[in-house]
Motif scaffolding. Structure first.
Motif, PDB file in Angstrom:
ATOM      1  N   ILE A 143       5.693 -17.949 -10.536  1.00  0.00           N
ATOM      2  CA  ILE A 143       4.811 -18.815  -9.744  1.00  0.00           C
ATOM      3  C   ILE A 143       3.558 -19.034 -10.582  1.00  0.00           C
ATOM      4  O   ILE A 143       2.961 -18.072 -11.080  1.00  0.00           O
ATOM      5  N   HIS A 144       3.188 -20.298 -10.757  1.00  0.00           N
ATOM      6  CA  HIS A 144       1.915 -20.620 -11.421  1.00  0.00           C
ATOM      7  C   HIS A 144       0.979 -21.238 -10.398  1.00  0.00           C
ATOM      8  O   HIS A 144       1.429 -21.847  -9.414  1.00  0.00           O
ATOM      9  N   ARG A 145      -0.322 -21.144 -10.673  1.00  0.00           N
ATOM     10  CA  ARG A 145      -1.312 -21.810  -9.831  1.00  0.00           C
ATOM     11  C   ARG A 145      -1.962 -22.915 -10.651  1.00  0.00           C
ATOM     12  O   ARG A 145      -2.383 -22.671 -11.801  1.00  0.00           O
ATOM     13  N   GLU A 191      -2.770 -37.112 -21.283  1.00  0.00           N
ATOM     14  CA  GLU A 191      -2.624 -37.751 -19.961  1.00  0.00           C
ATOM     15  C   GLU A 191      -2.199 -36.804 -18.848  1.00  0.00           C
ATOM     16  O   GLU A 191      -2.712 -36.883 -17.735  1.00  0.00           O
ATOM     17  N   TRP A 192      -1.274 -35.887 -19.165  1.00  0.00           N
ATOM     18  CA  TRP A 192      -0.816 -35.024 -18.069  1.00  0.00           C
ATOM     19  C   TRP A 192      -1.960 -34.151 -17.561  1.00  0.00           C
ATOM     20  O   TRP A 192      -1.998 -33.821 -16.371  1.00  0.00           O
ATOM     21  N   THR A 193      -2.912 -33.804 -18.420  1.00  0.00           N
ATOM     22  CA  THR A 193      -4.033 -32.956 -17.958  1.00  0.00           C
ATOM     23  C   THR A 193      -4.993 -33.784 -17.085  1.00  0.00           C
ATOM     24  O   THR A 193      -5.665 -33.245 -16.218  1.00  0.00           O
ATOM     25  N   SER A 302       6.594 -23.714  -9.758  1.00  0.00           N
ATOM     26  CA  SER A 302       7.474 -22.615 -10.134  1.00  0.00           C
ATOM     27  C   SER A 302       8.441 -23.081 -11.218  1.00  0.00           C
ATOM     28  O   SER A 302       9.173 -24.050 -11.034  1.00  0.00           O
ATOM     29  N   ASP A 303       8.409 -22.394 -12.356  1.00  0.00           N
ATOM     30  CA  ASP A 303       9.351 -22.693 -13.443  1.00  0.00           C
ATOM     31  C   ASP A 303      10.700 -22.102 -13.079  1.00  0.00           C
ATOM     32  O   ASP A 303      10.802 -20.916 -12.751  1.00  0.00           O
ATOM     33  N   SER A 304      11.712 -22.934 -13.166  1.00  0.00           N
ATOM     34  CA  SER A 304      13.044 -22.516 -12.735  1.00  0.00           C
ATOM     35  C   SER A 304      14.068 -22.949 -13.777  1.00  0.00           C
ATOM     36  O   SER A 304      13.802 -23.864 -14.552  1.00  0.00           O
ATOM     37  N   THR A 374       1.648 -32.794 -10.455  1.00  0.00           N
ATOM     38  CA  THR A 374       1.911 -32.926 -11.892  1.00  0.00           C
ATOM     39  C   THR A 374       3.098 -32.068 -12.333  1.00  0.00           C
ATOM     40  O   THR A 374       3.789 -32.415 -13.280  1.00  0.00           O
ATOM     41  N   HIS A 375       3.302 -30.960 -11.631  1.00  0.00           N
ATOM     42  CA  HIS A 375       4.338 -30.031 -12.049  1.00  0.00           C
ATOM     43  C   HIS A 375       5.475 -29.971 -11.030  1.00  0.00           C
ATOM     44  O   HIS A 375       5.944 -28.892 -10.636  1.00  0.00           O
ATOM     45  N   GLY A 376       5.863 -31.178 -10.595  1.00  0.00           N
ATOM     46  CA  GLY A 376       7.173 -31.353  -9.987  1.00  0.00           C
ATOM     47  C   GLY A 376       7.451 -31.017  -8.543  1.00  0.00           C
ATOM     48  O   GLY A 376       8.567 -31.210  -8.092  1.00  0.00           O
TER      49      GLY A 376
HETATM   50  C1  GAL Z   1       3.928 -26.556 -16.702  1.00  0.00           C
HETATM   51  C2  GAL Z   1       4.835 -25.363 -16.733  1.00  0.00           C
HETATM   52  C3  GAL Z   1       4.084 -24.158 -17.190  1.00  0.00           C
HETATM   53  C4  GAL Z   1       3.350 -24.438 -18.481  1.00  0.00           C
HETATM   54  C5  GAL Z   1       2.582 -25.753 -18.407  1.00  0.00           C
HETATM   55  C6  GAL Z   1       1.911 -26.177 -19.689  1.00  0.00           C
HETATM   56  O1  GAL Z   1       4.612 -27.705 -16.301  1.00  0.00           O
HETATM   57  O2  GAL Z   1       5.338 -25.156 -15.450  1.00  0.00           O
HETATM   58  O3  GAL Z   1       4.937 -23.069 -17.336  1.00  0.00           O
HETATM   59  O4  GAL Z   1       4.252 -24.418 -19.514  1.00  0.00           O
HETATM   60  O5  GAL Z   1       3.397 -26.787 -17.978  1.00  0.00           O
HETATM   61  O6  GAL Z   1       2.808 -26.599 -20.627  1.00  0.00           O
END
Ligand code: GAL
Length: 415
Positions: A143-145, A191-193, A302-304, A374-376
């Protein structure tokens, strides 16, 4: 004689082909975007553990660099189209999985959940995000925040700033004073940031209910409430270094470490980079707080990992997925990745400093959990891609009304 040697040559060629096939068959190709400092350490440890547990099998790390999968996702799409999948690939829990499921690119792995007892050890909300039409298609490793504001406490002291801002109005007031002293208030990257930043401004300004309504279609992008939040985003961007930003998220964080910029909004993968690569300590030589206006809210991702249709060695893919979902795998991976375990039974003592705080916040029943754009988590890939294009144009030309209208229209067209 000539025929005999021809036969011999072809026999030898056949044998060596078998040897090559045999060798290349004893490998597991895992695809992700975890390269470079702060990204690759956790994966490297998992790869080593996988090889140790499966003697004779080579772990092939097929990672493609670029934060948030900015390059990896496009390359993966062409591999999937060509029916040349890796043995497992990274996806986020949530709507990002939808296309793969609908187009039959990934297998249902519900049986692994039954076999491993995973339905009891992953939080219900996360399981819901991995389930499509009653079946589960990926195994979460962490789990990431996303909603965090990073800073260097020394810079704040030098500037006479008592504490990081609690909302975006406070941030903008601080930014004025920061600029007057010749520093950049906010570092951003590619851009993603910028999208990641927009997500946290929307969350801070609309609150978790408004944010969720925006992505489930109950709140239009063109309403005055959202226009005002987007206007704040435009003001925040204006005090950032977006015009000169180059490099990925690590150089963005570097500017905060060095003190040329005061703050950065970034996910908590930054904690590993700050701790392991930069040798800094949470609360001493670096700081992180919930991004303005989001205290008590956990914008999660969450990376899966998946089991692709047509994987060369599905037996090895499944072993990899078991490692990803196991307590041992998660406790090995997460302290090195700067994330917390997806499992609810993982050993809390392993998570210290920033990660100790993250785990406590995640597990606190009072914490409100929302999903990352941004992260799905909250938007499907088509909608996310439309937001990317519209945002790119907005950052160039600054037409907020057009941005809101386009995104609103695209929401309808991509559902
Ligand atoms: C996210 C990913 C993270 C980290 C981040 C930066 O999309 O879930 O694990 O890698 O990108 O690249």
């Amino acid at each position: 004689m000539a025929i005999a040697s021809l036969l011999l040559v072809s026999l030898l060629a056949g044998l060596s082909m078998c040897a090559i096939r045999g060798a290349s068959n004893d490998q597991l190709e895992v695809y992700s975007w975890w390269t470079g400092p702060g990204e690759e350490e956790g994966l490297a440890a998992m790869a080593k553990a996988f090889e140790a547990a499966n003697p004779g099998v080579r772990f092939v790390n097929a990672a493609v660099s670029g934060g948030a999968g900015s390059n990896a996702k496009a390359i993966l799409a062409s591999r999937l189209l060509a029916n040349d999948p890796p043995d497992s690939y990274q996806r986020h829990a949530g709507l990002e999985l939808l296309d793969d499921v609908r187009s039959g690119k990934v297998h249902d792995v519900s049986d692994l959940y039954d076999e491993q007892g995973w339905r009891e050890v992953f939080p219900k909300g996360l399981l819901d995000n991995l389930t499509i039409d009653g079946k589960i298609y990926a195994v979460p490793v962490n789990i990431h925040r996303a909603n965090l504001l990073w800073y260097n406490p020394q810079t704040l002291r030098d500037l006479g700033i008592q504490e990081p801002p609690k909302n975006w109005a406070e941030f903008l007031a601080q930014a004025e004073a920061i600029q007057a002293k010749g520093k950049v208030a906010l570092a951003v990257g590619p851009e993603w940031t910028q999208k990641h930043l927009m997500e946290t401004v929307l969350l801070g300004e609309l609150g978790p209910n408004g944010y969720e309504s925006l992505f489930n279609g109950n709140l239009a992008w063109t309403t005055p409430q959202v226009s005002s939040a987007l206007d704040t985003f435009a003001k925040v961007l204006a005090v950032s270094d977006v015009k000169s930003a180059s490099g990925d998220w690590q150089p963005q964080i570097d500017r905060v470490v060095q003190g040329s910029a005061v703050y950065a909004v970034m996910g908590d993968w930054a904690s590993n980079y700050l701790e392991q690569t930069k040798k800094l300590r949470f609360g001493e030589t670096y700081g992180a707080v919930a991004s303005p206006g989001t205290d008590g809210v956990y914008d999660f991702l969450s990376d899966s990992f998946t089991l692709p249709t047509g994987a060369r060695r599905p037996d090895l893919s499944r072993k990899w997925l078991v490692e990803c979902g196991s307590a041992a795998g998660q406790n090995l991976f997460n302290p090195l990745k700067g994330s917390i375990p997806a499992r609810t039974d993982a050993d809390a003592a392993l998570y210290q400093g920033y990660l100790g705080w993250a785990l406590q916040q995640w597990r606190d029943p009072k914490t409100r959990i929302v999903g990352s754009l941004t992260h799905g988590v909250v938007a499907n890939n088509a909608y996310n891609a439309e937001i990317d294009s519209a945002l790119g144009l907005f950052v160039q030309h600054g037409d907020l009304g057009k941005f809101a209208r386009t995104v609103q229209q695209q929401f309808r067209e991509t559902q």
